[in-house]
Design an enzyme around this catalytic site. Structure first.
Site, mmCIF file in Angstrom:
data_model
loop_
_atom_site.group_PDB
_atom_site.id
_atom_site.type_symbol
_atom_site.label_atom_id
_atom_site.label_comp_id
_atom_site.label_asym_id
_atom_site.label_seq_id
_atom_site.Cartn_x
_atom_site.Cartn_y
_atom_site.Cartn_z
ATOM 1 N N ALA A 228 -9.608 19.888 -5.865
ATOM 2 C CA ALA A 228 -9.547 18.720 -4.988
ATOM 3 C C ALA A 228 -9.144 19.101 -3.568
ATOM 4 C CB ALA A 228 -8.566 17.700 -5.564
ATOM 5 N N HIS A 229 -9.137 18.103 -2.706
ATOM 6 C CA HIS A 229 -8.863 18.352 -1.288
ATOM 7 C C HIS A 229 -7.498 18.997 -1.059
ATOM 8 C CE1 HIS A 229 -7.425 13.860 -1.221
ATOM 9 N NE2 HIS A 229 -6.411 14.632 -1.538
#
Length: 301
Positions: A228-229
């Site tokens: 994820a980010h």
């Protein structure tokens, strides 16, 4: 060609507030980015927001936070010295206003990477898409139907399997003032080191505000992995099939994550740790630990 990932804006606070008809109190300072006040910030001067007085005072301890979106009641509680230390946008809904500004700025002022990608030293298989604004190193292989999104930086000797997406939007939601889900654009990037391999159907999302979601040299990523980010994966690590890294977590060097394991957001897994299959990591992991279970515990303790 832009290869750094911070100081992405160069705007006066008045230019930012003017996008939404807002006003501000304090100096008309330069703003180089938006970010959360409780994160490590690379940009020189950022606009952030707080939803309680407790977090306002914590934000004051971050020297990179130069302006805040807060409510009138929070502003009234500040001392004269605190008011003079920052600039403020006063609004009834700080979170919604902050992210609305990010949406407007992402369209109009954050960088868009538009140079023609040089693929002469890469092998791009049928159906793969390499967007403009990508930096590719030597001897890169991009598998069938994979997508490399604009702004991504890929090092030398990198192999990416089929149907993977590198540099796509992360998953960030807030509730707007009506209580409806509001998707937040990501303005950061992804950086892949040298001698990295990424399997089929894996995704690496770009960072939310600045900097990179980064993968260190010699790291090996299996099929069906989601990163994820704002995650950071160190050197020579292994992420086996179906494992998930939640946003802003950090794996340091030589970490092994077995199949179907998950690491919670903002957790740090230190060097040489091993995460067992199907385990859930909800707190920081010390160097060399062997973690198993839900929630995971160190089996050597």
């Amino acid at each position: 060609m832009i290869t750094q990932g911070y100081d992405l804006l160069d705007l006066r606070l008045s230019e930012i507030t003017g996008l939404s008809g807002l006003s501000f109190v304090g100096d008309d300072i330069m703003i180089n980015g938006l970010n959360l006040s409780n994160r490590e910030i690379l940009s020189s001067s950022v606009l952030s927001y707080c939803t309680s007085l407790k977090y306002v005072r914590k934000a004051f301890s971050n020297p990179k936070v130069k302006a805040l979106v807060i409510t009138a009641s929070m502003y009234d509680e500040l001392s004269d010295a605190e008011r003079q230390s920052r600039s403020f946008i006063i609004d009834e809904f700080p979170e919604s206003t902050f992210y609305t500004l990010l949406i407007k700025l992402s369209d109009s002022h954050y960088p868009h990477y538009t140079w023609k990608t040089d693929i002469k030293n890469a092998t791009v298989m049928d159906g793969a898409v390499v967007e403009d604004g990508v930096v590719l190193g030597e001897n890169v292989l991009i598998g069938n139907n994979s997508v490399i999104k604009s702004g991504t930086i890929i090092g030398n000797n990198v192999t990416i399997g089929a149907c993977s997406v590198i540099g796509g939007e992360g998953f960030q939601l807030i509730k707007d003032i009506r209580g409806m889900n509001m998707s937040i654009p990501h303005v950061g990037r992804v950086k892949i080191g040298n001698n990295v391999s990424i399997g089929d159907n894996s995704t690496i999302s770009k960072s939310l505000f600045e900097g990179f979601t980064s993968i260190g040299d010699y790291t090996k990523i299996d099929n069906h992995v989601h990163i994820a980010h704002n995650c950071t994966v160190g050197k020579n690590s292994v992420l086996a099939a179906n494992c998930t890294l939640f946003g802003s977590c950090e794996l340091r060097d030589n970490v092994w994550v077995a199949p179907n394991a998950a690491v919670m957001n903002r957790v740090v897994v230190d060097n040489n740790a091993f995460i067992g299959a199907c385990s859930f990591i909800s707190r920081n992991v010390k160097s060399g630990a062997r973690m198993f279970g839900v929630p995971a515990t160190n089996i050597d303790e």
